[in-house]
Design a protein around this motif. Structure first.
Motif, mmCIF file in Angstrom:
data_model
loop_
_atom_site.group_PDB
_atom_site.id
_atom_site.type_symbol
_atom_site.label_atom_id
_atom_site.label_comp_id
_atom_site.label_asym_id
_atom_site.label_seq_id
_atom_site.Cartn_x
_atom_site.Cartn_y
_atom_site.Cartn_z
ATOM 1 N N VAL A 224 0.370 43.835 56.271
ATOM 2 C CA VAL A 224 1.722 44.175 56.741
ATOM 3 C C VAL A 224 2.055 45.607 56.303
ATOM 4 O O VAL A 224 2.471 46.450 57.099
ATOM 5 N N CYS A 225 1.840 45.869 55.011
ATOM 6 C CA CYS A 225 2.169 47.190 54.471
ATOM 7 C C CYS A 225 1.289 48.277 55.092
ATOM 8 O O CYS A 225 1.794 49.278 55.615
ATOM 9 N N GLU A 226 -0.030 48.062 55.047
ATOM 10 C CA GLU A 226 -0.947 49.099 55.544
ATOM 11 C C GLU A 226 -0.743 49.348 57.037
ATOM 12 O O GLU A 226 -0.761 50.492 57.495
ATOM 13 N N GLY A 227 -0.566 48.249 57.809
ATOM 14 C CA GLY A 227 -0.336 48.397 59.245
ATOM 15 C C GLY A 227 0.951 49.159 59.523
ATOM 16 O O GLY A 227 1.012 50.021 60.413
ATOM 17 N N PHE A 228 1.988 48.859 58.749
ATOM 18 C CA PHE A 228 3.281 49.539 58.914
ATOM 19 C C PHE A 228 3.137 51.032 58.593
ATOM 20 O O PHE A 228 3.624 51.892 59.342
ATOM 21 N N TYR A 229 2.447 51.346 57.476
ATOM 22 C CA TYR A 229 2.277 52.760 57.098
ATOM 23 C C TYR A 229 1.460 53.505 58.148
ATOM 24 O O TYR A 229 1.753 54.648 58.491
ATOM 25 N N ARG A 230 0.422 52.840 58.676
ATOM 26 C CA ARG A 230 -0.378 53.465 59.745
ATOM 27 C C ARG A 230 0.477 53.727 60.974
ATOM 28 O O ARG A 230 0.396 54.777 61.588
ATOM 29 N N GLY A 231 1.267 52.679 61.332
ATOM 30 C CA GLY A 231 2.141 52.814 62.499
ATOM 31 C C GLY A 231 3.144 53.952 62.343
ATOM 32 O O GLY A 231 3.579 54.555 63.327
ATOM 33 N N LEU A 232 3.513 54.251 61.085
ATOM 34 C CA LEU A 232 4.424 55.379 60.811
ATOM 35 C C LEU A 232 3.714 56.723 60.901
ATOM 36 O O LEU A 232 4.357 57.773 60.941
ATOM 37 N N GLY A 233 2.364 56.675 60.847
ATOM 38 C CA GLY A 233 1.593 57.916 60.869
ATOM 39 C C GLY A 233 1.185 58.408 59.490
ATOM 40 O O GLY A 233 0.826 59.578 59.323
ATOM 41 N N LEU A 234 1.255 57.522 58.474
ATOM 42 C CA LEU A 234 0.832 57.909 57.123
ATOM 43 C C LEU A 234 -0.656 57.580 56.945
ATOM 44 O O LEU A 234 -1.072 56.439 57.140
ATOM 45 N N GLY A 235 -1.444 58.577 56.565
ATOM 46 C CA GLY A 235 -2.900 58.400 56.478
ATOM 47 C C GLY A 235 -3.362 57.738 55.190
ATOM 48 O O GLY A 235 -4.189 56.824 55.216
ATOM 49 N N ALA B 91 11.950 60.853 56.347
ATOM 50 C CA ALA B 91 12.181 59.723 57.257
ATOM 51 C C ALA B 91 11.122 58.640 57.052
ATOM 52 O O ALA B 91 11.430 57.441 57.041
ATOM 53 N N GLN B 92 9.859 59.057 56.867
ATOM 54 C CA GLN B 92 8.788 58.080 56.634
ATOM 55 C C GLN B 92 8.992 57.352 55.294
ATOM 56 O O GLN B 92 8.806 56.140 55.204
ATOM 57 N N ALA B 93 9.381 58.128 54.268
ATOM 58 C CA ALA B 93 9.637 57.522 52.952
ATOM 59 C C ALA B 93 10.765 56.506 53.045
ATOM 60 O O ALA B 93 10.677 55.395 52.480
ATOM 61 N N ASP B 94 11.831 56.841 53.789
ATOM 62 C CA ASP B 94 12.956 55.910 53.954
ATOM 63 C C ASP B 94 12.515 54.638 54.673
ATOM 64 O O ASP B 94 12.942 53.533 54.327
#
Length: 435
Positions: free
Chosen positions: A168-179, A212-215
């Motif tokens: 859930v976390c990794e998929g969400f971060y990827r979806g946000l564009g965080l590498g 915005a990504q951090a939020d």
């Protein structure tokens, strides 16, 4: 002189610990987990490759090193039981039946800063199940149920198991564009320690996130639910990714299984990340009601590649009860006590030293029937022998005679008795623990 972080319990506390271990062991075996004990030391390179633990590993060295001994600098005491278990599985794969379910109850060592409920030497009780190739997901759903049963039968505060899924976390971060999802996970895992504002700052500084990504990461971490409503809450954040969907489906299964079998036990808590790098899916952390400020008392998760030969992988899922952690917190708050300071149920009084052999025979007859008995240390006046029993919480004193009598020294009731027939009430046979 005490050494900080290395607890030594007094006999009453040790008896409470033993009763707790008995309950945990019995529950683990009811679910089909078999006992295992692994060695206390592991090669240092094995220990150092499993997350942020390098500062905590205790080295094993001889006082006088042998120049020809190659391993003097390369062994450390294990900091958990999962890493040695994974190594054991790989080394013994040819002898094991899969899926392999085992429990371990052993000491582990971590060189962290001692504080209330946190120790450098402590006892853990673990269950894990591993399989060749693929491990069915239903085992992830079983883990919280076993822990709920094991701890639910003890006179301790209620536990709440917080569950998340790394996907859930990794998929969400990827979806946000965080590498660098691993760095984001490590940072978010510090939420309870440093708070959201500092986590947001660190995400910007160390993980390359925009504000915005951090939020958005903090919004995800704020989601919590006892039922499947967390799925809609995540989707409302508007991030999509195949891994995120997979993780939501898995997490939903864990939460719904627990709701059916043990309502109120499990809560989906999307800030849970776990600091160790080997977790790949479901992760668990457990809070003790009223002691939440001290953090998790059981933890674990799914690891798909911790045990691997290179050619073959043995995925697993496990959860660990911090036995010393739970007891240390409860002892520190005087929240657990035991009805007597010794196991003895009956003290056999000694009228005169020349009658000690006959008294030993009475005690022996009681013991053969499972009644814990000891003989008075001296043939003092009966009043002093009763005082000796009273100071230790021993409920009954046996007086040899024609006939023998036994006295409940709490009520003063005294009756005729035969060592081959008499039994105490069930509640007096063993010391009882109360919360």
């Amino acid at each position: 002189m005490p050494i900080s972080g290395f607890p030594e319990w007094m006999p009453p506390q040790r008896m409470i610990e033993q009763r707790m271990l008995d309950r945990i062991r019995t529950t683990f075996e009811l679910y089909g987990y078999a006992p295992l004990e692994t060695r206390s030391v592991e090669p240092l390179d094995t220990l150092l490759s499993k997350g942020e633990t390098s500062k905590e590993v205790y080295l094993l060295r001889r006082l006088q090193a042998d120049e020809n001994a190659k391993d003097d600098d390369s062994l450390g005491l294990h900091f958990d039981l999962t890493v040695p278990f994974a190594r054991f599985v790989v080394e013994n794969a040819g002898k094991l039946q899969f899926p392999f379910k085992r429990y371990q109850m052993q000491k582990v060592w971590r060189g962290e800063r001692p504080q209330e409920g946190r120790y450098r030497e402590f006892l853990q009780a673990d269950i894990d199940v591993v399989n060749r190739g693929e491990l069915p997901f239903h085992y992830d759903c079983e883990m919280p149920l076993v822990i709920g049963d094991a701890l639910g039968g003890l006179p301790i505060p209620r536990v709440r198991i917080q569950v998340n899924n790394r996907k859930v976390c990794e998929g969400f971060y990827r979806g946000l564009g965080l590498g660098d999802t691993a760095q984001v996970l490590r940072t978010v895992d510090k939420l309870d320690k440093i708070g959201p504002a500092r986590v947001a700052d660190q995400l910007v500084e160390t993980a390359g996130a925009t504000r915005a990504q951090a939020d958005a990461c903090l919004e995800l971490a704020a989601i919590s639910a006892e039922d499947g409503s967390f799925v809609d809450a995540v989707r409302k954040l508007g991030v999509t990714d195949p891994l995120l969907e997979e993780g939501l489906g898995e997490l939903l299964r864990v939460v719904e299984t627990a709701r059916e079998h043990a309502p109120g036990l499990v809560v989906a808590e999307l800030k849970i990340a776990r600091g160790l790098d080997y977790y790949t899916g479901t992760v668990y952390e457990t809070m003790l009601e009223g002691y939440e400020r001290f953090g998790s008392v059981t933890s674990g998760g799914r690891y798909d590649s911790l045990a691997s030969t290179g050619k073959e992988t043995f995925p697993g899922v496990g959860i660990s009860i911090g036995v010393t952690r739970i007891l240390g917190l409860l002892f520190g708050h005087n929240a657990l006590n035991i009805s007597r300071s010794v196991p003895t149920c009956v003290l056999v009084a000694v009228p005169a030293e020349e009658q000690r052999t006959a008294c030993d025979r009475i005690a022996g007859a009681l013991r053969r029937r499972g009644i814990p008995a000891e003989v008075a240390p001296t043939a003092a006046k009966f009043g002093k022998q009763i005082q000796y029993a009273d100071r230790r919480g021993i409920p009954y004193v046996w007086f040899p005679g024609e006939p023998d009598t036994v006295k409940d020294i709490r009520s003063g009731d005294q009756t005729e008795a035969d060592a081959a027939l008499w039994s105490p009430p069930a509640g007096d046979l063993q010391p009882t623990i109360a919360g």
